[in-house]
Motif scaffolding. Structure first.
Motif: not given
Length: 233
Positions: A133-134, A137-141, A126-129
């Protein structure tokens, strides 16, 4: 070994195999999580808590039985008067009790270990997922921020409707004429300063001459007054 203890020993071997599979780098945490969420294990997980505590309770009962037999045969040691066969049977039963104690004890211990390993592997997946995802999101931001900065820069480069056009740079002839004009003005300013200084010096000399004349006039008036007094006498 009786049938019950044979089943417990087989269960212990299965536990050892499962622990080795979970500890060794056989699969990634994501694959283990997908395996844990499979349909078969999902059906078992609904009552897994009940099965776990029931199995743990049974193993604890067999552990207590093994402890009881160990205490029984360790205190009732055969005497020297008894036959050798009886002593060997007593030692064999004590050995079986000790073997059953270790089998049941390690089975309980590995149950706890397997449960903890499954929980840790699930949490790690779960932490890897969440980290992936984070990161996305950081790359898209970051990409969105860069695109906004690029658009803003392009908008600043373009002239706006209400803005006045910037004056063009003066030519070389205009610059030369401006320099000449500045030189002329500086020359006039220098002459004006010199004239002002000359007028100031003249006014100072006139003031000194006026003071001298005033002093001489006062002296003459004194002389005239003294002469007129002498004539009247």
């Amino acid at each position: 070994m009786s049938l019950v203890w044979s089943l417990i020993a087989s269960f212990l071997y299965v536990e050892i195999f499962i622990v080795l599979m979970l500890v060794l780098p056989v699969a990634s945490p994501q694959r283990w999580q997908r395996f844990f969420k499979s349909r078969f294990l999902a059906m078992l997980s609904r009552q897994a808590q009940t099965y776990f505590y029931l199995l743990l309770f049974v193993l604890v009962l067999f552990l207590l039985e093994a402890i009881r037999e160990m205490r029984k045969y360790s205190h009732n040691e055969p005497t020297a008067e008894q036959h050798l066969n009886v002593g060997m049977q007593h030692s064999m039963r004590l050995f079986r009790a000790q073997r059953n104690f270790y089998i049941s004890g390690f089975a309980i211990f590995l149950c706890m270990v397997i449960r903890r390993l499954v929980s840790l592997i699930t949490t790690q997946a779960q932490l890897l997922a969440q980290s992936e995802a984070s990161m996305k999101q950081a790359q898209s931001a970051t990409a969105a921020a860069r695109s906004l900065m690029t658009q803003q820069k392009d908008g600043d480069d373009k002239p706006k409707d209400g803005d006045k056009p910037k004056p063009s740079a003066p030519s070389a002839d205009e610059v030369y004429e401006l320099k000449q004009r500045i030189a002329e003005l500086e020359g006039e300013l220098t002459r004006e300063r010199k004239d002002k200084e000359a007028m100031k010096s003249q006014s100072e000399s006139l003031n000194r001459e006026y003071d001298r004349l005033t002093e001489e006039y006062s002296k003459l008036q004194k002389r005239i007054a003294i002469t007129s007094n002498d004539k009247s006498d």
